[in-house]
Design a protein around this motif. Structure first.
Motif, PDB file in Angstrom:
ATOM      1  N   LEU A  35     -29.681  31.170 -44.118  1.00 38.39           N
ATOM      2  CA  LEU A  35     -30.797  30.633 -44.902  1.00 38.39           C
ATOM      3  C   LEU A  35     -30.358  29.388 -45.648  1.00 38.39           C
ATOM      4  O   LEU A  35     -29.263  29.333 -46.203  1.00 38.39           O
ATOM      5  CB  LEU A  35     -31.296  31.686 -45.897  1.00 38.39           C
ATOM      6  N   CYS A  36     -31.223  28.400 -45.640  1.00 39.81           N
ATOM      7  CA  CYS A  36     -30.977  27.165 -46.373  1.00 39.81           C
ATOM      8  C   CYS A  36     -32.313  26.640 -46.843  1.00 39.81           C
ATOM      9  O   CYS A  36     -33.179  26.322 -46.009  1.00 39.81           O
ATOM     10  CB  CYS A  36     -30.276  26.139 -45.493  1.00 39.81           C
ATOM     11  N   ALA A  37     -32.504  26.566 -48.166  1.00 36.90           N
ATOM     12  CA  ALA A  37     -33.770  26.088 -48.722  1.00 36.90           C
ATOM     13  C   ALA A  37     -34.944  26.854 -48.122  1.00 36.90           C
ATOM     14  O   ALA A  37     -35.965  26.269 -47.743  1.00 36.90           O
ATOM     15  CB  ALA A  37     -33.929  24.586 -48.493  1.00 36.90           C
ATOM     16  N   SER A  38     -34.790  28.181 -48.002  1.00 30.56           N
ATOM     17  CA  SER A  38     -35.821  29.075 -47.476  1.00 30.56           C
ATOM     18  C   SER A  38     -36.170  28.793 -46.024  1.00 30.56           C
ATOM     19  O   SER A  38     -37.260  29.139 -45.562  1.00 30.56           O
ATOM     20  CB  SER A  38     -37.096  29.003 -48.345  1.00 30.56           C
ATOM     21  N   GLN A  39     -35.256  28.184 -45.270  1.00 31.30           N
ATOM     22  CA  GLN A  39     -35.427  27.977 -43.842  1.00 31.30           C
ATOM     23  C   GLN A  39     -34.227  28.562 -43.108  1.00 31.30           C
ATOM     24  O   GLN A  39     -33.198  28.850 -43.708  1.00 31.30           O
ATOM     25  CB  GLN A  39     -35.564  26.483 -43.530  1.00 31.30           C
ATOM     26  N   LEU A  40     -34.379  28.722 -41.787  1.00 30.20           N
ATOM     27  CA  LEU A  40     -33.269  29.192 -40.967  1.00 30.20           C
ATOM     28  C   LEU A  40     -32.527  28.003 -40.385  1.00 30.20           C
ATOM     29  O   LEU A  40     -33.140  27.112 -39.801  1.00 30.20           O
ATOM     30  CB  LEU A  40     -33.777  30.087 -39.828  1.00 30.20           C
ATOM     31  N   VAL A  41     -31.207  28.007 -40.558  1.00 24.98           N
ATOM     32  CA  VAL A  41     -30.362  26.911 -40.085  1.00 24.98           C
ATOM     33  C   VAL A  41     -29.169  27.518 -39.352  1.00 24.98           C
ATOM     34  O   VAL A  41     -28.581  28.499 -39.812  1.00 24.98           O
ATOM     35  CB  VAL A  41     -29.868  26.036 -41.257  1.00 24.98           C
ATOM     36  N   THR A  42     -28.804  26.935 -38.211  1.00 27.64           N
ATOM     37  CA  THR A  42     -27.691  27.475 -37.438  1.00 27.64           C
ATOM     38  C   THR A  42     -26.342  27.045 -38.017  1.00 27.64           C
ATOM     39  O   THR A  42     -26.202  25.951 -38.551  1.00 27.64           O
ATOM     40  CB  THR A  42     -27.755  27.016 -35.973  1.00 27.64           C
ATOM     41  N   VAL A  43     -25.387  27.947 -37.888  1.00 20.79           N
ATOM     42  CA  VAL A  43     -24.006  27.696 -38.298  1.00 20.79           C
ATOM     43  C   VAL A  43     -23.109  28.147 -37.153  1.00 20.79           C
ATOM     44  O   VAL A  43     -23.336  29.196 -36.538  1.00 20.79           O
ATOM     45  CB  VAL A  43     -23.648  28.463 -39.586  1.00 20.79           C
ATOM     46  N   ASP A  44     -22.088  27.373 -36.849  1.00 22.32           N
ATOM     47  CA  ASP A  44     -21.147  27.720 -35.779  1.00 22.32           C
ATOM     48  C   ASP A  44     -20.167  28.774 -36.264  1.00 22.32           C
ATOM     49  O   ASP A  44     -19.569  28.639 -37.328  1.00 22.32           O
ATOM     50  CB  ASP A  44     -20.379  26.488 -35.305  1.00 22.32           C
ATOM     51  N   ARG A  45     -20.001  29.805 -35.469  1.00 18.58           N
ATOM     52  CA  ARG A  45     -19.025  30.859 -35.738  1.00 18.58           C
ATOM     53  C   ARG A  45     -18.303  31.190 -34.434  1.00 18.58           C
ATOM     54  O   ARG A  45     -18.607  30.632 -33.378  1.00 18.58           O
ATOM     55  CB  ARG A  45     -19.710  32.114 -36.286  1.00 18.58           C
TER      56      ARG A  45
ATOM     57  N   ASP B 195     -22.438  41.256 -37.923  1.00 16.33           N
ATOM     58  CA  ASP B 195     -21.334  41.156 -38.887  1.00 16.33           C
ATOM     59  C   ASP B 195     -21.185  39.722 -39.387  1.00 16.33           C
ATOM     60  O   ASP B 195     -20.931  39.488 -40.575  1.00 16.33           O
ATOM     61  CB  ASP B 195     -20.026  41.620 -38.248  1.00 16.33           C
ATOM     62  N   GLN B 196     -21.324  38.757 -38.482  1.00 11.14           N
ATOM     63  CA  GLN B 196     -21.225  37.351 -38.878  1.00 11.14           C
ATOM     64  C   GLN B 196     -22.370  36.966 -39.813  1.00 11.14           C
ATOM     65  O   GLN B 196     -22.187  36.193 -40.758  1.00 11.14           O
ATOM     66  CB  GLN B 196     -21.245  36.457 -37.638  1.00 11.14           C
ATOM     67  N   LEU B 197     -23.553  37.506 -39.562  1.00  7.86           N
ATOM     68  CA  LEU B 197     -24.707  37.209 -40.418  1.00  7.86           C
ATOM     69  C   LEU B 197     -24.502  37.720 -41.840  1.00  7.86           C
ATOM     70  O   LEU B 197     -25.072  37.167 -42.786  1.00  7.86           O
ATOM     71  CB  LEU B 197     -25.976  37.832 -39.829  1.00  7.86           C
TER      72      LEU B 197
ATOM     73  N   THR C 244     -27.053  30.776 -47.573  1.00  7.36           N
ATOM     74  CA  THR C 244     -27.102  32.159 -48.055  1.00  7.36           C
ATOM     75  C   THR C 244     -27.506  33.056 -46.880  1.00  7.36           C
ATOM     76  O   THR C 244     -27.872  32.577 -45.810  1.00  7.36           O
ATOM     77  CB  THR C 244     -28.114  32.344 -49.195  1.00  7.36           C
ATOM     78  N   THR C 245     -27.432  34.362 -47.096  1.00  5.84           N
ATOM     79  CA  THR C 245     -27.874  35.314 -46.076  1.00  5.84           C
ATOM     80  C   THR C 245     -28.554  36.484 -46.752  1.00  5.84           C
ATOM     81  O   THR C 245     -28.247  36.826 -47.901  1.00  5.84           O
ATOM     82  CB  THR C 245     -26.698  35.815 -45.220  1.00  5.84           C
ATOM     83  N   ASP C 246     -29.509  37.086 -46.044  1.00 13.49           N
ATOM     84  CA  ASP C 246     -30.187  38.272 -46.554  1.00 13.49           C
ATOM     85  C   ASP C 246     -29.785  39.512 -45.768  1.00 13.49           C
ATOM     86  O   ASP C 246     -30.306  40.593 -46.014  1.00 13.49           O
ATOM     87  CB  ASP C 246     -31.710  38.074 -46.479  1.00 13.49           C
ATOM     88  N   VAL C 247     -28.872  39.348 -44.818  1.00 12.88           N
ATOM     89  CA  VAL C 247     -28.421  40.471 -43.998  1.00 12.88           C
ATOM     90  C   VAL C 247     -27.289  41.184 -44.736  1.00 12.88           C
ATOM     91  O   VAL C 247     -26.265  40.572 -45.060  1.00 12.88           O
ATOM     92  CB  VAL C 247     -27.938  39.990 -42.615  1.00 12.88           C
ATOM     93  N   ALA C 248     -27.481  42.454 -45.001  1.00 15.02           N
ATOM     94  CA  ALA C 248     -26.485  43.230 -45.738  1.00 15.02           C
ATOM     95  C   ALA C 248     -25.334  43.638 -44.825  1.00 15.02           C
ATOM     96  O   ALA C 248     -25.502  43.811 -43.613  1.00 15.02           O
ATOM     97  CB  ALA C 248     -27.127  44.469 -46.345  1.00 15.02           C
ATOM     98  N   ALA C 249     -24.166  43.798 -45.409  1.00 20.38           N
ATOM     99  CA  ALA C 249     -23.006  44.258 -44.655  1.00 20.38           C
ATOM    100  C   ALA C 249     -23.166  45.741 -44.320  1.00 20.38           C
ATOM    101  O   ALA C 249     -23.833  46.494 -45.033  1.00 20.38           O
ATOM    102  CB  ALA C 249     -21.739  44.031 -45.464  1.00 20.38           C
ATOM    103  N   GLY C 250     -22.548  46.161 -43.227  1.00 21.67           N
ATOM    104  CA  GLY C 250     -22.524  47.573 -42.879  1.00 21.67           C
ATOM    105  C   GLY C 250     -23.561  48.023 -41.873  1.00 21.67           C
ATOM    106  O   GLY C 250     -23.591  49.207 -41.506  1.00 21.67           O
ATOM    107  N   ILE C 251     -24.422  47.118 -41.403  1.00 19.49           N
ATOM    108  CA  ILE C 251     -25.410  47.502 -40.392  1.00 19.49           C
ATOM    109  C   ILE C 251     -24.697  47.710 -39.059  1.00 19.49           C
ATOM    110  O   ILE C 251     -23.960  46.845 -38.594  1.00 19.49           O
ATOM    111  CB  ILE C 251     -26.501  46.419 -40.243  1.00 19.49           C
TER     112      ILE C 251
ATOM    113  N   PHE D  81     -36.680  37.926 -44.409  1.00 21.46           N
ATOM    114  CA  PHE D  81     -35.590  36.981 -44.190  1.00 21.46           C
ATOM    115  C   PHE D  81     -34.536  37.573 -43.253  1.00 21.46           C
ATOM    116  O   PHE D  81     -34.106  36.933 -42.291  1.00 21.46           O
ATOM    117  CB  PHE D  81     -34.928  36.596 -45.507  1.00 21.46           C
ATOM    118  N   ALA D  82     -34.085  38.802 -43.548  1.00 20.60           N
ATOM    119  CA  ALA D  82     -33.026  39.433 -42.752  1.00 20.60           C
ATOM    120  C   ALA D  82     -33.482  39.666 -41.321  1.00 20.60           C
ATOM    121  O   ALA D  82     -32.734  39.409 -40.367  1.00 20.60           O
ATOM    122  CB  ALA D  82     -32.595  40.742 -43.404  1.00 20.60           C
TER     123      ALA D  82
END
Length: 203
Positions: free
Chosen positions: A64-74, A97-99, A112-119, A145-146
């Protein structure tokens, strides 16, 4: 004579009003001075790439970036010789896990991210289509968001998207999975526009 002498006194409050209102209060009234300078938020500099982009399989996740979805390289590692179905589940788990991670350099850049760890992610069961992924967290319990982050990240990966570009997700409650889409509106307004979906009742 009295009228001439009064003019400086009249000018004082007028000058004060002009100085007080200059550049302090914002306005929504459009002007003719052209558009405001564009600003690109959440941009990692070339000298500070994402710390998670390294050896392994290159992937992209949607943060998440400024309430939009933006890709990040992992990147992530998958054991060689893994069977196709198990490989798909491992990739899906790795993406989730990366999310859930936002390293310091990404947070400082505004991600930022709205995906919680442990899923946890598992594959299909019963009459599920073979492209189905089951999440340990009920899908209906995810924030918009998640859910948008997961759907768009899975849709962007050949290992986790269906042949038609959709994503099949369900929970562990044995309810039929749903087929989700990542649209332009979802990417631009993930908090307001949830991924379109419909129930899948057969393979």
């Amino acid at each position: 004579m009295r009228a001439r002498g009064a003019r400086p006194w009249l000018a004082v409050p007028l000058l004060a009003a002009l100085l007080t209102g200059c550049g302090i209060r914002s306005t929504q009234v459009p002007t003719d001075f052209g558009p405001a300078p564009s600003r690109v938020p959440c941009a990692l500099s070339g000298t500070h790439p994402s710390p998670q982009a390294g050896p392994g399989i290159p992937v992209q996740v949607f943060l998440l970036c400024a309430s939009q979805l933006v890709t990040v390289d992992r990147s992530m590692r998958i054991p060689d010789g893994t069977a196709e179905m198990k490989r798909r589940v491992l990739v899906a788990q790795g993406l989730v896990d990366q999310l859930a991670m936002t390293p310091d350099t990404e947070r400082q850049a505004g991600y930022t991210t709205d995906v919680a760890a442990g899923i946890r992610v598992s594959g299909p069961y019963g009459t599920d289509p073979q492209d189905t992924f089951r999440l340990s967290t009920p899908v209906q319990d995810l924030t918009s968001f998640a859910l948008s982050q997961i759907v768009c990240t899975f849709a962007d990966s050949e290992a986790t998207t269906a042949d038609d570009g959709t994503v099949l997700l369900g929970g562990l409650d044995r309810q039929p999975p749903r087929r989700y889409e990542c649209t332009d509106e979802v990417r631009s307004r993930p908090g307001a526009v949830p991924p379109p979906s419909h129930e899948v009742t057969g393979p």
